[in-house]
Design an enzyme around this catalytic site. Structure first.
Site, PDB file in Angstrom:
ATOM      1  N   GLY A  13       0.814  -1.218   0.000  1.00 34.01           N
ATOM      2  CA  GLY A  13       0.000   0.000   0.000  1.00 34.01           C
ATOM      3  C   GLY A  13       0.841   1.259   0.000  1.00 34.01           C
ATOM      4  O   GLY A  13       2.069   1.214  -0.099  1.00 34.01           O
ATOM      5  N   TYR A  14       0.182   2.382   0.126  1.00 34.68           N
ATOM      6  CA  TYR A  14       0.896   3.652   0.044  1.00 34.68           C
ATOM      7  C   TYR A  14       1.724   3.930   1.295  1.00 34.68           C
ATOM      8  O   TYR A  14       2.833   4.465   1.214  1.00 34.68           O
ATOM      9  CB  TYR A  14      -0.086   4.799  -0.196  1.00 34.68           C
ATOM     10  CG  TYR A  14      -0.792   4.710  -1.535  1.00 34.68           C
ATOM     11  CD1 TYR A  14      -0.185   4.096  -2.633  1.00 34.68           C
ATOM     12  CD2 TYR A  14      -2.068   5.241  -1.712  1.00 34.68           C
ATOM     13  CE1 TYR A  14      -0.826   4.020  -3.867  1.00 34.68           C
ATOM     14  CE2 TYR A  14      -2.709   5.172  -2.947  1.00 34.68           C
ATOM     15  CZ  TYR A  14      -2.087   4.564  -4.010  1.00 34.68           C
ATOM     16  OH  TYR A  14      -2.719   4.495  -5.220  1.00 34.68           O
ATOM     17  N   THR A  15       1.213   3.575   2.456  1.00 35.24           N
ATOM     18  CA  THR A  15       1.974   3.799   3.680  1.00 35.24           C
ATOM     19  C   THR A  15       3.194   2.884   3.722  1.00 35.24           C
ATOM     20  O   THR A  15       4.301   3.311   4.065  1.00 35.24           O
ATOM     21  CB  THR A  15       1.084   3.560   4.907  1.00 35.24           C
ATOM     22  OG1 THR A  15      -0.005   4.484   4.867  1.00 35.24           O
ATOM     23  CG2 THR A  15       1.854   3.752   6.188  1.00 35.24           C
ATOM     24  N   CYS A 149      -3.748  10.239  10.440  1.00 35.94           N
ATOM     25  CA  CYS A 149      -3.224  11.412   9.726  1.00 35.94           C
ATOM     26  C   CYS A 149      -4.039  12.667  10.036  1.00 35.94           C
ATOM     27  O   CYS A 149      -3.472  13.705  10.394  1.00 35.94           O
ATOM     28  CB  CYS A 149      -3.163  11.148   8.227  1.00 35.94           C
ATOM     29  SG  CYS A 149      -4.695  10.564   7.493  1.00 35.94           S
TER      30      CYS A 149
END
Lengths: 348, 348, 348, 348
Positions: A13-15, A149
């Protein structure tokens, strides 16, 4: 220097990708493994093309995981708490980037996540992962739960005010403008470019899970009265958070400056942005992509007791992977800014 | 049908151009003149390239203006009130799109515009230009002052609630996300594409002039406690307005539906957008470009008495030229939707 | 290690800012001064807000310049050649980022720049600043002229083919899609956000100055027949260059692979991007912001002898400041990748 | 006037939605049915939210289709030819917007679509749907095959040159920049906003199906030597087509003007855009959203025989639904511009 061996669980994923990018350049880290069930055996650069030639790592499956010094968990919400006992057999230290261990109170977890916690006994063992509020606890922690976030942007923006007890009982309204990377790498009808480009979607008018974190961290002496709304705009990275708080006393901007300076004067990743002129007067996530800064500014309404606080971060950095690495550095005695010095680009 | 002869004063900007686009297709209008001091003598299509082949009009200077049936004034703020006596010698009816005649109260004007009004005696003669609130007065009006774009989005979103008196004394917070066309056609360092693309700028944390209009129109029985903040995002057209209001009673969504339906049930340009599923659940200016609709939706926080109201418009249409043409139609006895039926595009 | 003392002349623009960002993190560099006539005495962070807290440098004026080891010149085109004698009194080594010394041939300069060269005798002394083509000369150079951004993308994309002599006499067509940072920090009507956002402008259908560089560098054995067109799209950073070349022989993709590998096999900043599946099959500047990579891919038309070559860079990095630092490293015997390891972000 | 009863087959996609938008305002049309298998029974405004309050139509399934005067087919490629016999039992006139009947030659179809045609006997019965080339045939046609969007932009840009026989034997290179609506409403990993926003993807370096249409329509006296490449950029609507053609003779721009004027002088939807100054000198799809115009401009390279032709359209309008309605108007004897007068917005 002996390097720490570190693995990333949930790395497609992006994280996970952002964490990988940071750790590849961390001088004290050796990345042991990075997992993805769907991509096991494939090059990580297929998912993270920016890392081509930087690494030749391949994804492992979770069952191939070996022992290491520290695990970063970047799994979808709910999986960390289910598999935490397994992960504890692999590494003595864990940094979880999901929401599973952010709320210390079981009832709060159930309220905001609308399900039971699988492992409530562990909630107290996790340090909430905002270094500016919990640095001392992090130094000796085995488990850190990296903050949400949106929560990070709101909490950092408002913490000095709640800490000083200057916020009135009137409701505080927090409005977040979010980018689309926040929702992760899974595509759907709503993330289809022709529908999403140029769109403004108030996806959580109320009830956002991060509200629970904001309440937990800002309820210092008494419960806070905060109202949170999140709207996604046409942006990939970045959070722009505007908080409207109504102050108790007739404070002026100098008083408020002092509170922020006192809270954040030595913080390496907090910048007070508040200029009288020019085009960069207040925080803007545009210049924060890839950086770990949280920029904070404020303006006092001259007509009322309202203070408008603006905070901006890169949701994948100070809002996720960057803040996790900052915590990692603190936890392991490294210089807190190691691997986090990229200042962001301008223009971009 | 005898056509009305109409001129546009100040026609090189974005509002003037949009007005021109609409009036060129209005079956009861003959455009007599359109002025621009800087571009006098040049084709209007140099400034408004979308109208190539649609018109061969050229700009006139203001001193060349001839008598006509109605004048639209699209001048920079301050010029309408200075030249209004001259304009009244030219036409019996005037629709002013600037801020000069929006506030009925001289003191309010001076507060929000931070200067004296040149012609305060005329303030009472102008009808405030939101048809949904002032249709009856418009029918016999000679002078209409078209409403501010941000004000329009906020007022239309909140009017049914204030009219019903259900808003508590707690502060209402109104947050507008605005596009860059709102600031007009003049360029500067801050509008330079590399700086402006992707930027999020809270350009008016407080003190926005449109706040005066919101207070004027929503203070129906008692003064309102509203707080307004405007932030510009990477968008050319469009306003997305999120209002957080705290209600008196424990109203449910059905009660609120009734108030909106009662206020707007027959309105041709108001649409209540509130769907349970799908990707278009709440108002989004993305699909409103070029249309005169104001889309309104709302969600009640199940945890508190907060109501989140979302309203969206095209700032150059329902926020300026479109609403002016709507008022023009009412004022002159035409079908209210004439020249305003373009429904907007999807996707775009 | 003794640090090199370095100054940047013309530091308020985008290239100067990017250079400053890189050099602040270069372990062997001490930034002595950075000039801006308009901003002399002001903090550099006013122009380059990403560097807040990273540096407290202030701009100097050019007349305050002191002696140093090396000067980077980031002046508007035309000024370097006018002031070069002065700059040579200040530093023994100079890297010029303008177009003034890129063309070795005076006649070529006059053709493409449409003016006389002030200092033609120096043209031969400057090494053309693409390391992949001129690394050996750079090692002993005193003067380097950093290459044009569009030229860099086109030359690096096509060099292996022209070097091998496999391009036919049919015209090669090179199409560049450019971002708005390429035009610099000066604003004008055309860069006004409402006009520029979403726009596609073919600003140079022919006659672009960078064409002269492309011809110079690719005319290895014989004059090339290239045709260059540049179009600006809604993007701040990045160049996407598509070159259509018609090959002499019936080469297949394997043959072409070999040419590229032979030319670039060991290059630290060239990546061949050519995947069979997935969504990142060919080069895309989206993932290159802030990085010094030039990604290159190619596809052979199965129906004709046309080869489509795609190259992508960040115009401010490999197209300007990054490439200048790469040359600086070579020139001074540092590891070529020093201060240039940022890999770019994904997603962004 | 008796209205024509018209149905749209395949109405949940972007082309179907655009067609619906146009036909709802066509004074001579009654929309009988609009089909969608997946959404049968649901309001069309769920898919096409811009039409809220404009229509209360619901989707039908294909098997519910009733007889009508004319059918528009907006089905995925391949389905029209499979079901064409069924559709012919429902309506005497058909306008197909898919690619199934665009190529008159069966071999060409098989080459470009890489499959066999199910109904090759009908290919000759369909008129190719660009009115500027085939208006006369359309007047008596029963079947029209609406042209491909990229093909339309390229053909209209180049037709006057090929018609006059002034293009040399050197290869013409056609480069299209496309928006994401072109790929339709189906989402996938590649259309996910974080991946697609800001991306530049050369999705068809060669082999694009529309090349077959370009070759068919421009091979007037002799086969053409054209090379087509399509790149998708961060844009929803719009095509920007740059064609590089090498001319036979030493023609100057006046000669070329004459050819374009002779070919398109009276065309209601072609505009020659070629200004000496200002910021709107050449065609740009930015101002064409929602309009049916094809804007065309050209520049002659002063150094060579290359002519750069730029053409721009809205892919859903002149590239699909708009052009289909234009053909519909011609076919049925209506004024050609009926329902197509929207001029586009500026700025937007």
């Amino acid at each position: 220097m002996d390097k720490l061996s570190v693995s990333i669980v949930g790395g497609s994923g992006y994280t996970g990708g952002e964490l990988l990018r940071l750790l590849l350049f961390h001088p004290a880290v050796e990345i042991r493994q990075i997992t993805s069930e769907r991509n096991a055996g494939k090059l990580v650069t297929r998912q993270h093309p920016n890392l081509r030639t930087v690494t030749t790592l391949k994804f492992s499956s979770m069952e191939e995981l070996e022992k290491c010094d520290l695990l970063f968990l970047c799994l979808p919400h709910g999986q960390s708490m289910e598999k935490i006992d397994f992960f504890r057999t692999l590494a003595p230290k864990i940094i979880d980037l999901s929401g599973d261990f952010r709320l210390r109170d079981t009832a709060a977890f159930e309220k905001w996540y609308e399900k039971e916690h699988v492992n409530p006994g562990l909630l107290e063992d996790f340090v909430y992962g905002i270094p500016e509020l919990h640095r001392a606890e992090m130094k000796n922690a085995s488990f850190i739960s990296s903050a949400g976030c949106n929560a990070t942007s709101a909490i950092l923006g408002l913490y000095p005010l709640y800490k000083q007890g200057v916020v009135s009982d009137q409701p505080s309204v927090i409005e977040v403008k979010a980018g689309t990377s926040q929702a992760g790498a899974s595509f759907n009808e709503g993330s289809h470019h022709p529908e999403r480009s140029g769109a403004i979607r108030t996806y959580k008018p109320f009830g956002h899970r991060h509200t629970g974190e904001i309440i937990q961290e800002l309820s210092i002496d008494k419960p806070v009265n905060v109202h949170f709304t999140a709207t996604s705009i046409d942006m990939v990275r970045g959070i722009h958070c505007v908080s409207h708080v109504f102050l108790n006393d007739d404070l002026n901007e100098k008083d408020i400056w002092k509170m922020y300076r006192s809270a954040y004067g030595d913080e390496p990743f907090i910048r007070i942005v508040k200029e009288q002129s020019g085009i960069h007067r207040l925080p803007d996530p545009k210049i924060l992509s890839g950086s770990n800064y949280c920029d904070i500014g404020f303006i006092k309404d001259t007509d009322s007791n309202r203070l408008v606080v603006i905070s901006a971060i890169d949701n994948l950095m100070k809002g996720a992977a960057g803040q996790a690495v900052q915590a990692f550095n603190i936890m392991n005695g490294f210089d807190e800014t190691t691997a986090l010095t990229f200042p962001g680009l301008h223009p971009v």
